[in-house]
Enzyme design. Structure first.
Site, PDB file in Angstrom:
ATOM      1  N   ASP A   3      -5.571 -13.230  -4.061  1.00  0.00           N
ATOM      2  CA  ASP A   3      -4.760 -13.372  -2.715  1.00  0.00           C
ATOM      3  C   ASP A   3      -4.909 -14.883  -2.007  1.00  0.00           C
ATOM      4  OD1 ASP A   3      -3.812 -10.877  -2.986  1.00  0.00           O
ATOM      5  OD2 ASP A   3      -5.237  -9.901  -1.600  1.00  0.00           O
ATOM      6  N   HIS A  59     -11.596 -14.427   1.945  1.00  0.00           N
ATOM      7  CA  HIS A  59     -12.985 -13.837   1.547  1.00  0.00           C
ATOM      8  C   HIS A  59     -14.108 -14.552   1.066  1.00  0.00           C
ATOM      9  CE1 HIS A  59     -10.421  -9.751   1.558  1.00  0.00           C
ATOM     10  NE2 HIS A  59     -10.221 -10.462   2.736  1.00  0.00           N
ATOM     11  N   MET A 113       2.101  -6.306  -7.078  1.00  0.00           N
ATOM     12  CA  MET A 113       0.987  -5.272  -6.952  1.00  0.00           C
ATOM     13  C   MET A 113       1.379  -4.153  -6.036  1.00  0.00           C
ATOM     14  SD  MET A 113      -1.447  -5.531  -4.441  1.00  0.00           S
ATOM     15  CE  MET A 113      -2.243  -6.475  -3.478  1.00  0.00           C
ATOM     16  N   HIS A 128       0.770  -1.158   0.153  1.00  0.00           N
ATOM     17  CA  HIS A 128      -0.023  -0.082  -0.161  1.00  0.00           C
ATOM     18  C   HIS A 128       0.827   1.248  -0.150  1.00  0.00           C
ATOM     19  CE1 HIS A 128      -2.326  -2.950   2.230  1.00  0.00           C
ATOM     20  NE2 HIS A 128      -3.612  -2.401   1.710  1.00  0.00           N
ATOM     21  N   ASP A 134      -1.714 -13.167   1.057  1.00  0.00           N
ATOM     22  CA  ASP A 134      -2.079 -12.354   1.743  1.00  0.00           C
ATOM     23  C   ASP A 134      -2.541 -12.947   3.203  1.00  0.00           C
ATOM     24  OD1 ASP A 134      -3.303  -9.931   2.912  1.00  0.00           O
ATOM     25  OD2 ASP A 134      -4.679  -9.716   1.557  1.00  0.00           O
ATOM     26  N   ASP A 152      -6.646 -14.767   7.455  1.00  0.00           N
ATOM     27  CA  ASP A 152      -5.557 -14.499   6.825  1.00  0.00           C
ATOM     28  C   ASP A 152      -4.373 -15.583   7.195  1.00  0.00           C
ATOM     29  OD1 ASP A 152      -6.540 -12.597   4.958  1.00  0.00           O
ATOM     30  OD2 ASP A 152      -6.070 -11.109   6.630  1.00  0.00           O
ATOM     31  N   ASP A 164       2.346   1.808   3.487  1.00  0.00           N
ATOM     32  CA  ASP A 164       3.265   0.861   3.791  1.00  0.00           C
ATOM     33  C   ASP A 164       4.755   1.252   3.761  1.00  0.00           C
ATOM     34  OD1 ASP A 164       1.101  -1.022   4.332  1.00  0.00           O
ATOM     35  OD2 ASP A 164       1.280  -2.269   2.409  1.00  0.00           O
ATOM     36  N   GLU A 208      -9.773 -13.172  -3.040  1.00  0.00           N
ATOM     37  CA  GLU A 208      -9.125 -13.789  -2.034  1.00  0.00           C
ATOM     38  C   GLU A 208      -9.764 -15.131  -1.374  1.00  0.00           C
ATOM     39  OE1 GLU A 208      -7.416 -11.048   1.150  1.00  0.00           O
ATOM     40  OE2 GLU A 208      -8.076 -12.436   2.364  1.00  0.00           O
ATOM     41  N   GLU A 240     -10.817  -6.046  -5.330  1.00  0.00           N
ATOM     42  CA  GLU A 240     -10.866  -7.211  -4.343  1.00  0.00           C
ATOM     43  C   GLU A 240     -12.113  -7.135  -3.577  1.00  0.00           C
ATOM     44  OE1 GLU A 240      -7.390  -7.446  -2.008  1.00  0.00           O
ATOM     45  OE2 GLU A 240      -8.233  -8.787  -0.571  1.00  0.00           O
ATOM     46  N   LYS A 265     -14.982  -8.548  -0.561  1.00  0.00           N
ATOM     47  CA  LYS A 265     -14.767  -8.857   0.778  1.00  0.00           C
ATOM     48  C   LYS A 265     -16.474  -8.534   1.090  1.00  0.00           C
ATOM     49  CE  LYS A 265     -12.496  -8.799   5.142  1.00  0.00           C
ATOM     50  NZ  LYS A 265     -11.299  -8.346   5.892  1.00  0.00           N
ATOM     51  N   ASP A 278     -12.000 -12.532   9.074  1.00  0.00           N
ATOM     52  CA  ASP A 278     -10.770 -12.589   8.090  1.00  0.00           C
ATOM     53  C   ASP A 278      -9.381 -13.008   8.683  1.00  0.00           C
ATOM     54  OD1 ASP A 278      -9.473 -12.483   5.621  1.00  0.00           O
ATOM     55  OD2 ASP A 278      -9.207 -10.322   5.515  1.00  0.00           O
TER      56      ASP A 278
HETATM   57  C1  GLT Z   1      -5.969  -5.540   3.975  1.00  0.00           C
HETATM   58  C2  GLT Z   1      -7.174  -6.470   3.620  1.00  0.00           C
HETATM   59  C3  GLT Z   1      -6.637  -7.302   2.319  1.00  0.00           C
HETATM   60  C4  GLT Z   1      -6.176  -6.426   1.189  1.00  0.00           C
HETATM   61  C5  GLT Z   1      -5.176  -5.663   1.261  1.00  0.00           C
HETATM   62  C6  GLT Z   1      -5.058  -4.808   0.014  1.00  0.00           C
HETATM   63  S1  GLT Z   1      -5.309  -4.650   2.918  1.00  0.00           S
HETATM   64  O1  GLT Z   1      -5.310  -6.169   4.560  1.00  0.00           O
HETATM   65  O2  GLT Z   1      -7.594  -7.299   4.373  1.00  0.00           O
HETATM   66  O3  GLT Z   1      -7.549  -8.367   1.986  1.00  0.00           O
HETATM   67  O4  GLT Z   1      -5.907  -7.277   0.340  1.00  0.00           O
HETATM   68  O5  GLT Z   1      -5.741  -3.570   0.345  1.00  0.00           O
HETATM   69 MN    MN Z   2      -7.835 -11.430   4.020  1.00  0.00          MN
HETATM   70 MN    MN Z   3      -6.400  -9.473   0.510  1.00  0.00          MN
END
Ligand code: GLT
Ligand code: MN
Ligand code: MN
Length: 389
Positions: A247, A222, A88, A54, A289, A259, A57, A219, A181, A183, A257
């Site tokens: 992702d 998600h 990206m 980002h 991610d 991750d 970041d 993702e 993306e 979510k 979420d």
């Molecule tokens: C954030 C989110 C991710 C996205 C990122 C991109 S930031 O952590 O949960 O799924 O991919 O903005």
């Molecule tokens: Mn995520």
């Molecule tokens: Mn993501």
């Protein structure tokens, strides 16, 4: 087994992943801040071909133009030093309080304009560092109070924002594609464009010449949050020619979420994700991610990165093994029943419709066909469990 990453595998990880210090709703940071340059060096050492970032970041929020240039020049030197690329870039339009009620879909025209300005600057940074994709994750584009936004107006504003950013990237020849993306929720109660399917539908409403450079960044986590099949999500994006990025990670269904490390949950579905990507001839990056556990020590964040890469490569070997397994393949080959005569009538025409109406079928005989799915799924499980060959 080939578990060492090669450059052509193009594994990437977001800077925000390894920099995640553990702050969440119930607790504060548990790890010290990770300097972005150390982060980039650490990802290179862990086997990443590239990193994702980002704007904020790398370049602290609110930095001047000259400070931005200085940081980007430094980043380029570190990248050259480490032989690491950028996959990206994306714009943080969710963290600062200005975005508390949305960015591109805010009811406040000033916030929407500010979001577009920030996105343009982030796109410039991405292009400067050679990113091939610009991800747009609308984390704050949603609501908790239904009465607070007219949903049709919000989607219209979202479209205007995405078109603006895509046109900027196209017009300035920044060489990136845009990947939206989806979510379903978190941090908002409900987020607009909650699934890959919604994004595909939304893209079809964009200006035709901009549609070309806008795709989806599904993702895994998600999709699992809403309990839908990740493999089908990815397949539908591929079918539409719109899988511009993905992702990868892991997630228990219907939770926040998580991750988790790639491969940490549902090994079978993850195997089919790898199978789909590899068999589709995927040329994009293999992007993770993921987040370290809050209980991880600072050096364990690199175990997370190494683990994701290793798990992907192990599953890729399993894909090859599955394709070479005679018993599995015998079952798979038998699934497709060809019928040249009927298939010749499958395209629409008045004649075909007339001919098809005259065919006599025996539905009971068709229904009696054995499919062998118990065996097929068990063999897949056994292969993944390491007890076949
Ligand atoms: C954030 C989110 C991710 C996205 C990122 C991109 S930031 O952590 O949960 O799924 O991919 O903005
Ligand atoms: Mn995520
Ligand atoms: Mn993501």
């Amino acid at each position: 087994m080939a578990t060492d990453p090669r450059p052509e595998d193009r594994f990437t990880v977001g800077l925000w992943c390894t920099a995640f210090a553990g702050r969440e709703v119930f607790g504060s940071e548990v790890r010290p801040p990770l300097d972005p340059m150390e982060n980039i060096r650490g990802l290179a050492a862990a086997g990443c071909w590239g990193f994702n970032f980002h704007d904020d970041d790398l370049v602290p929020f609110g930095s001047s133009a000259s400070e931005t240039d200085r940081i980007l020049a430094h980043t380029r030197r570190v990248m050259a030093d480490e032989g690491i690329a950028v996959g990206m870039a994306t714009c943080n339009m969710f963290e600062h309080p200005v975005f508390k009620d949305g960015a591109l879909t805010s009811n406040d025209a000033r916030v929407r304009a500010y979001a577009r300005q920030k996105a343009m600057r982030a796109a410039d940074m991405g292009a400067e560092l050679g990113a091939e994709t610009f991800v747009m994750w609308g984390g704050r584009e949603g609501l908790e109070v239904e009465a607070s936004k007219d949903p049709r107006e919000a989607i219209k504003r979202y479209r205007e924002g995405v078109e603006f950013v895509a046109a900027y990237i196209l017009g300035n020849e920044l060489g990136m594609k845009v990947a939206i993306e989806p979510k379903p929720n978190e941090p908002r109660g409900d987020i607009f464009l909650p699934t890959a399917g919604h994004v595909l539908g939304f893209i079809a409403t964009l200006e035709p010449e901009l549609q070309r450079i806008v795709g989806v960044n599904p993702e895994i986590q998600h999709s699992r949050m809403v309990g839908i099949d990740t493999v089908h999500d990815l397949a539908q994006c591929l079918d539409a020619g719109k899988l511009f990025h993905t992702d990868l990670g892991a997630q228990k269904p219907t939770r926040f979420d998580q991750d988790l490390r790639f491969g940490a949950e549902d090994i079978k579905e993850t195997f089919f994700v790898v199978k789909l990507l590899e068999e589709s001839g995927w040329t994009g990056t293999r992007a993770f991610d993921v987040k370290p556990y809050r209980s991880d020590a600072p050096e364990e964040v690199w175990d997370l990165v190494r683990g994701c890469i290793r798990s992907y490569l192990i599953l890729r070997e399993k894909v090859a093994q599955w394709a070479a397994d005679a018993e599995i393949q015998e079952l798979v080959v038998a699934l497709d029943v060809a019928d040249p005569e009927l298939e010749a009538m499958s395209a629409w025409s008045v004649d075909n419709a007339r001919a098809l109406r005259e065919v006599t079928f025996d539905p009971d005989a068709l229904a009696a066909r054995r499919l062998g799915y118990q065996r097929l799924d068990q063999l897949t499980f056994e292969l993944l469990a390491g007890v076949r060959g």
